[in-house]
Design a protein around this motif. Structure first.
Motif, PDB file in Angstrom:
ATOM      1  N   ALA A  62       3.736   9.250   7.086  1.00 31.30           N
ATOM      2  CA  ALA A  62       3.061   9.150   5.925  1.00 31.30           C
ATOM      3  C   ALA A  62       1.692   8.693   6.051  1.00 31.30           C
ATOM      4  CB  ALA A  62       3.092   8.799   4.259  1.00 31.30           C
ATOM      5  N   LYS A  63       1.613   7.865   6.594  1.00 32.21           N
ATOM      6  CA  LYS A  63       0.387   7.054   6.528  1.00 32.21           C
ATOM      7  C   LYS A  63      -0.593   7.614   7.826  1.00 32.21           C
ATOM      8  CE  LYS A  63      -0.414   3.864  10.436  1.00 32.21           C
ATOM      9  NZ  LYS A  63      -1.105   3.130  11.048  1.00 32.21           N
ATOM     10  N   LYS A  64      -0.406   8.446   9.136  1.00 36.95           N
ATOM     11  CA  LYS A  64      -0.843   8.287   9.804  1.00 36.95           C
ATOM     12  C   LYS A  64      -1.759  10.251   8.995  1.00 36.95           C
ATOM     13  CE  LYS A  64       1.031   7.686  13.835  1.00 36.95           C
ATOM     14  NZ  LYS A  64       1.881   8.174  15.459  1.00 36.95           N
ATOM     15  N   LYS A  65      -1.163  10.915   8.547  1.00 36.65           N
ATOM     16  CA  LYS A  65      -1.214  12.300   7.160  1.00 36.65           C
ATOM     17  C   LYS A  65      -2.065  12.100   6.188  1.00 36.65           C
ATOM     18  CE  LYS A  65       0.909  15.541   4.568  1.00 36.65           C
ATOM     19  NZ  LYS A  65       1.591  16.801   3.514  1.00 36.65           N
ATOM     20  N   PHE A  66      -1.554  10.829   5.673  1.00 35.55           N
ATOM     21  CA  PHE A  66      -3.150  10.295   4.908  1.00 35.55           C
ATOM     22  C   PHE A  66      -4.258  10.644   5.241  1.00 35.55           C
ATOM     23  CE2 PHE A  66      -5.034   6.459   2.774  1.00 35.55           C
ATOM     24  CZ  PHE A  66      -5.430   6.920   1.695  1.00 35.55           C
TER      25      PHE A  66
ATOM     26  N   LYS B  28       5.465   5.806  -8.206  1.00 38.74           N
ATOM     27  CA  LYS B  28       5.454   4.878  -7.432  1.00 38.74           C
ATOM     28  C   LYS B  28       6.607   5.543  -7.229  1.00 38.74           C
ATOM     29  CE  LYS B  28       6.992  -0.009  -5.968  1.00 38.74           C
ATOM     30  NZ  LYS B  28       7.355  -0.789  -6.777  1.00 38.74           N
ATOM     31  N   LYS B  29       7.472   6.183  -7.716  1.00 37.90           N
ATOM     32  CA  LYS B  29       8.909   6.996  -6.618  1.00 37.90           C
ATOM     33  C   LYS B  29       8.299   7.944  -6.170  1.00 37.90           C
ATOM     34  CE  LYS B  29      11.764   6.001 -10.366  1.00 37.90           C
ATOM     35  NZ  LYS B  29      13.170   6.550 -11.593  1.00 37.90           N
ATOM     36  N   CYS B  30       7.044   9.204  -6.708  1.00 43.87           N
ATOM     37  CA  CYS B  30       6.508  10.060  -5.641  1.00 43.87           C
ATOM     38  C   CYS B  30       5.869   9.785  -4.583  1.00 43.87           C
ATOM     39  CB  CYS B  30       5.177  11.076  -6.659  1.00 43.87           C
ATOM     40  SG  CYS B  30       6.985  11.731  -8.300  1.00 43.87           S
ATOM     41  N   SER B  31       5.549   8.591  -4.759  1.00 40.65           N
ATOM     42  CA  SER B  31       5.529   7.588  -3.122  1.00 40.65           C
ATOM     43  C   SER B  31       5.656   6.783  -2.122  1.00 40.65           C
ATOM     44  CB  SER B  31       3.917   7.084  -3.872  1.00 40.65           C
ATOM     45  OG  SER B  31       3.341   7.177  -4.897  1.00 40.65           O
ATOM     46  N   SER B  32       4.900   6.751  -0.931  1.00 38.50           N
ATOM     47  CA  SER B  32       5.122   6.156   0.669  1.00 38.50           C
ATOM     48  C   SER B  32       4.945   5.059   0.563  1.00 38.50           C
ATOM     49  CB  SER B  32       5.227   7.550   1.595  1.00 38.50           C
ATOM     50  OG  SER B  32       6.546   8.360   1.182  1.00 38.50           O
ATOM     51  N   LEU B  33       5.288   4.598   1.110  1.00 38.50           N
ATOM     52  CA  LEU B  33       4.795   3.223   0.858  1.00 38.50           C
ATOM     53  C   LEU B  33       4.497   2.815   2.367  1.00 38.50           C
ATOM     54  CD1 LEU B  33       4.625  -0.224   0.184  1.00 38.50           C
ATOM     55  CD2 LEU B  33       6.936  -0.250   1.566  1.00 38.50           C
ATOM     56  N   ILE B  34       3.265   3.031   3.104  1.00 34.45           N
ATOM     57  CA  ILE B  34       2.340   2.547   4.440  1.00 34.45           C
ATOM     58  C   ILE B  34       2.140   1.909   4.718  1.00 34.45           C
ATOM     59  CG2 ILE B  34       2.015   5.425   3.578  1.00 34.45           C
ATOM     60  CD1 ILE B  34      -0.849   4.151   3.716  1.00 34.45           C
ATOM     61  N   SER B  35       2.767   0.522   4.186  1.00 32.87           N
ATOM     62  CA  SER B  35       2.466  -1.258   4.401  1.00 32.87           C
ATOM     63  C   SER B  35       3.232  -1.475   5.245  1.00 32.87           C
ATOM     64  CB  SER B  35       2.217  -2.036   3.706  1.00 32.87           C
ATOM     65  OG  SER B  35       3.176  -2.373   2.524  1.00 32.87           O
TER      66      SER B  35
ATOM     67  N   LEU C 216       1.057  -0.944  -0.201  1.00 29.62           N
ATOM     68  CA  LEU C 216       0.232   0.498  -0.153  1.00 29.62           C
ATOM     69  C   LEU C 216       1.071   1.437  -0.192  1.00 29.62           C
ATOM     70  CD1 LEU C 216      -3.370   0.090  -0.020  1.00 29.62           C
ATOM     71  CD2 LEU C 216      -3.060   0.847   2.821  1.00 29.62           C
ATOM     72  N   TYR C 217       0.475   2.175  -1.390  1.00 33.50           N
ATOM     73  CA  TYR C 217       1.508   2.694  -1.468  1.00 33.50           C
ATOM     74  C   TYR C 217       0.402   4.471  -1.338  1.00 33.50           C
ATOM     75  CZ  TYR C 217       5.103   0.999  -3.085  1.00 33.50           C
ATOM     76  OH  TYR C 217       7.204   0.275  -2.792  1.00 33.50           O
TER      77      TYR C 217
END
Length: 314
Positions: free
Chosen positions: A299-303, A286-293, A235-236
């Motif tokens: 990044a997950k908390k902000k999302f 994908k390069k402009c994304s953060s892996l949150i799994s 999950l990104y």
């Protein structure tokens, strides 16, 4: 005979390492070795019967042989849903996805990438009101059909079975989901729009709000464990806004590119150049994304906080 070279490559990639290509073709379609070699070299075309026999034996999707033809012309399959009711339309949308899976050999590693502008269907499938909202959107955009109220929409058993079948197919594939930073925004807009038209009642609006909060909890749990319905996935969260949803299937046998248009319509292509360009685009996102799994806690908390803020608008 570009299609023939592609077909030969598909056969070769599907065979066990110890089995020779010429021996396989000779035995399966009852040809001498010289005749088989002529087909392998592209000097003689396979007959339609030979193509079908080999494709059935190796579970190869013959649709994927629709490739680039002449100059810069690219072949797309425009998948427009023109059914008179939303139930058939949604069912056929899932059928179209299942048809692509028919050409994949699950033994060979296959990855399905999703860049999601809005909430993916697999996450919505567990929530009855959000599923009914999808059907309402289809009905509203159909020509000449007065839209129903959400209360009058019923999920037929056939559609529920198709959703379950689609997930069963996905369970055998490596899954990568890249979620837009404003993932819930379009769903919130749809709910408010239909609410203003009195197609969604106050009680249903609250029920949808509750389902969306539950879905946020699901995403949180999936990010924490790396599992969704006991299936591992990546999950990104994208750091850039996605203009549309699209997906890419990569396998050793074939690639498939799907670009979502206005739900439930889409463009499908098996063309090499299209899939290669799509792959590069997916890699850039994908390069402009953060892996949150199982990682990327900030990044997950902000999302998730952003999605909660969208839902609070209801």
């Amino acid at each position: 005979m570009d299609y023939q070279k592609t077909f030969i490559d598909m056969i070769a990639n599907s065979l066990p390492a110890e089995e020779k290509l010429v021996d396989f073709i000779s035995k399966l379609i009852n040809l001498g070795k010289e005749a088989s070699y002529r087909r392998i070299r592209g000097e003689v075309e396979f007959t339609l019967t030979e193509l079908v026999i080999i494709a059935k034996k190796l579970n190869i999707n013959l649709t994927s042989l629709i490739l680039r033809e002449g100059g810069e012309k690219t072949i797309f399959n425009l998948r427009l849903q023109q059914e008179s009711d939303p139930y058939s339309s949604y069912t056929k949308t899932i059928d179209a996805a299942l048809n692509v899976f028919e050409g994949l050999d699950k033994r060979i590693g296959t990855t399905h990438y999703f860049a999601c502008r809005s909430i993916p269907d697999v996450f919505i499938a567990q929530y009855p009101n959000l599923c009914k909202l999808q059907l309402l959107k289809i009905q509203f955009n159909a020509d000449g059909i007065p839209p129903s109220r959400l209360a009058d929409i019923i999920m037929p058993q056939k559609l529920l079975k198709k959703q379950a079948q689609y997930w069963e197919e996905l369970k055998d594939i490596d899954l990568v989901y890249i979620l837009a930073p404003n993932l819930f925004a379009s769903t919130i807009s749809d709910i408010l729009f239909f609410y203003e038209l009195s197609l969604i009642s106050e009680e249903e609006r609250k029920a949808l709000k509750d389902e969306l909060f539950s879905l946020i909890h699901d995403l949180d749990e999936t990010a924490r464990s790396g599992l969704f319905r006991n299936k591992e996935l990546q999950l990104y969260v994208s750091h850039v806004i996605l203009d549309l949803s699209h997906s890419l299937i990569e396998s050793k046998i074939m690639d498939a590119s799907v670009i979502n248009l206005h739900f439930p319509n889409s463009l499908l292509s098996f063309d090499r150049e299209v899939c290669l360009a799509h792959k590069k685009r997916m890699q850039l996102i994908k390069k402009c994304s953060s892996l949150i799994s199982q990682s990327g806690e900030p990044a997950k908390k902000k999302f998730l906080a952003t999605q909660r803020a969208f839902v609070e608008q209801l």
